[in-house]
Motif scaffolding. Structure first.
Motif, short mmCIF file in Angstrom:
data_model
loop_
_atom_site.label_atom_id
_atom_site.label_comp_id
_atom_site.label_asym_id
_atom_site.label_seq_id
_atom_site.Cartn_x
_atom_site.Cartn_y
_atom_site.Cartn_z
N GLU A 99 0.88 -1.26 -0.03
CA GLU A 99 0.02 -0.10 0.07
C GLU A 99 0.90 1.34 -0.07
N ASP A 100 2.19 1.33 0.19
CA ASP A 100 3.16 2.24 0.31
C ASP A 100 4.42 2.10 -0.23
N ARG A 102 6.90 3.73 -0.44
CA ARG A 102 7.93 4.51 0.17
C ARG A 102 8.60 3.99 1.41
N LYS A 103 7.58 2.98 2.00
CA LYS A 103 7.87 2.82 3.35
C LYS A 103 8.60 1.63 3.41
#
Length: 159
Positions: A99-100, A102-103
């Motif tokens: 879902e992300d 960048r993390k």
């Protein structure tokens, strides 16, 4: 107190009183002595900051890398460098959640768990040596004072 501590160095010259009255100088001496004791008694390759990151990842498995930095008193760039080295040593893994992208979520590997367990045992033994001569109440009070001092000094440079 050792002769080096009393004199300020192996040459036998006494440390200037101005330095002994300077909290930063005394803190640097404490840090130098601690790092030397860590290398000798705990681990010559696992640094204190790396140990802190492993400990925090153990407590907070799956934590986001950026969130963890402040909990172990590291800036984001230093944290990234340490995480990269720990990953290279196969002590942690970084996973990217779908879902992300960048993390980066951090997890200990089996080798990381074993390394942390061994280092933690020796670190606790070092703690006993470092606090020798202080009764438990005095140890608690000293650590509380040092933590308060650390937080104050950190607040001087917080952005």
């Amino acid at each position: 107190m050792s002769s080096v501590a009393q004199t300020g160095g192996p040459s036998g010259l006494p440390a200037p009183p101005e330095l002994l009255a300077a909290p930063g100088y005394v803190a640097r001496r404490l840090h130098q002595a601690y790092v030397a004791a860590w290398v000798r008694m705990v681990d010559a390759t696992l640094t204190g900051p790396q140990f802190a990151v492993l400990t925090a990842v153990n407590v907070y498995p799956g934590v986001e890398q950026g969130s963890l930095a402040s909990s172990v008193a590291l800036d984001r760039s230093t944290m990234a460098s340490i995480v990269r080295r720990l990953e290279d040593r196969r002590l942690i893994t970084r996973e990217t959640p779908a879902e992300d992208g960048r993390k980066r979520l951090l997890f200990l590997t089996d080798e990381g768990i074993a390394t942390l367990r061994d280092a933690d045992r020796r670190a606790r033994e070092l703690d006993v040596v470092l606090m020798k001569g202080y009764d438990p109440e005095r140890q608690t009070a000293l650590l509380r004072e040092l933590t308060a001092l650390s937080e104050h000094w950190e607040s001087l440079v917080d952005d």
